[in-house]
Design an enzyme around this catalytic site. Structure first.
Site, PDB file in Angstrom:
ATOM      1  CE1 TYR A  20       1.942   7.251  -2.937  1.00 40.66           C
ATOM      2  CE2 TYR A  20      -0.421   7.484  -3.101  1.00 40.66           C
ATOM      3  CZ  TYR A  20       0.866   7.099  -2.549  1.00 40.66           C
ATOM      4  OH  TYR A  20       0.563   6.546  -1.292  1.00 40.66           O
ATOM      5  CB  SER A  24      -2.430   3.944  -1.532  1.00 38.04           C
ATOM      6  OG  SER A  24      -3.233   5.269  -1.612  1.00 38.04           O
TER       7      SER A  24
END
Ligand code: NAD
Length: 269
Positions: free
Chosen positions: A167, A154
């Site tokens: 995350y 990401s």
């Protein structure tokens, strides 16, 4: 550039929705036999619908249930893939999720759940894939590489993200996992790379695009002024899986409409 992954077997984790489904469709369109992984009974129907799309397009594939955070299930999934298709050539380590909370309120369960799926899941699948690549060796008619692993990271392996510490930590760790594997197995011709998406329109970030207001706010972060689509990621994954990218390994490739060039600084910062 005409990419042909014919005869190669691609396992895409978390492929019953979003980016994983887009990658699975793109791999099949490029001629790969695709294993569509999904985590549980609730996701089976969606996995079957991705498989139907692939069959309708003349492609080949199968579905495979497995919670990637569970070692016994991952080992069983790889056994099933090898029994069905003989081997594996491409792993797309895509399954991932969020459990957001302000850091001071984050429970150990929220932390652990995200680390288990996003990081341990990628470890377990990469390990089984590498075991299979090493067992089989290079088959020149399939690929000049012994195997290809694509981690779905990401932009948050680079951009800190308040309220999402679990995350962001999982994606930061993926970067080191990916680079270490690329270093450790490069001499055995196993290529390992990460795709780092910005905002892609999927269920994981629905609140960021479901209203015109939210989408408009999101554009403040994206110089290219559009939200990404799973096909954008699928196209890159197919390239990374093909011999056209044979000199690419150990790379984090950002695909984010320019999010990581920090649009806020366009007006002086
Ligand atoms: P999504 O929610 O549509 O897809 C996530 C998939 O993972 C689902 O199919 C889900 O069933 C599967 N999954 C969850 N837990 C699992 C488990 N234990 N075992 C197997 N599968 C499991 O969201 P998405 O946006 O498609 O996310 C896919 C990946 O892309 C994730 O790793 C996410 O972190 C990453 N990503 C997404 C974006 C974005 O903007 N959408 C941006 C950057 C990175």
């Amino acid at each position: 550039m005409n990419i042909n992954l014919a005869k190669q077997v691609a396992l895409v984790t978390g492929a019953s929705s979003g980016i994983g489904a887009g990658v699975a469709r793109a791999m099949a369109a490029a001629g790969a036999r695709v294993v569509i992984n999904y985590p549980n009974e609730a996701a089976k129907e969606s996995a079957l619908s991705v498989l139907k799309d692939i069959h309708d397009g003349g492609g080949e594939g199968m579905i495979c249930s497995c919670d990637v955070s569970k070692e016994d299930q991952v080992i069983h999934m790889f056994k099933e893939v090898v029994e069905s298709y003989g081997t594996l050539d491409i792993l797309v380590n895509n399954a991932g999720l969020q459990r957001d909370a302000p850091f001071h309120d984050m429970t150990l369960d929220q932390w652990q759940f995200v680390i288990d799926v996003n990081l341990t899941g990628q470890f377990l699948c990469a390990r089984e894939a590498i075991r299979e690549f090493l067992r089989r060796g290079i088959v020149p008619e399939r690929s000049v590489a012994c195997g290809k692993i694509i981690h779905m990271s990401s932009v948050h392996e680079m951009i800190p993200w308040a309220g999402h510490a679990n995350y962001a930590a999982s994606k930061g760790a993926i970067r080191m996992l990916m680079q270490t594997l690329a270093q450790e197995y490069g001499d055995r011709k196993i290529r390992v790379n990460s795709i780092c998406p910005g905002a892609i329109q999927t269920p994981i970030n629905k609140s960021a695009w479901e209203t015109p207001q939210a989408l408009n706010n999101l554009m403040n972060l994206i110089p290219y002024n559009r939200i990404g689509q799973p096909t954008d990621i699928g196209n890159l994954a197919v390239f990374l899986a093909s011999d056209f990218s044979d000199y690419v390994t150990g790379a984090s490739i950002f695909i984010d409409g320019g999010m990581t060039v920090f649009e806020g600084f366009a007006t002086g910062g």
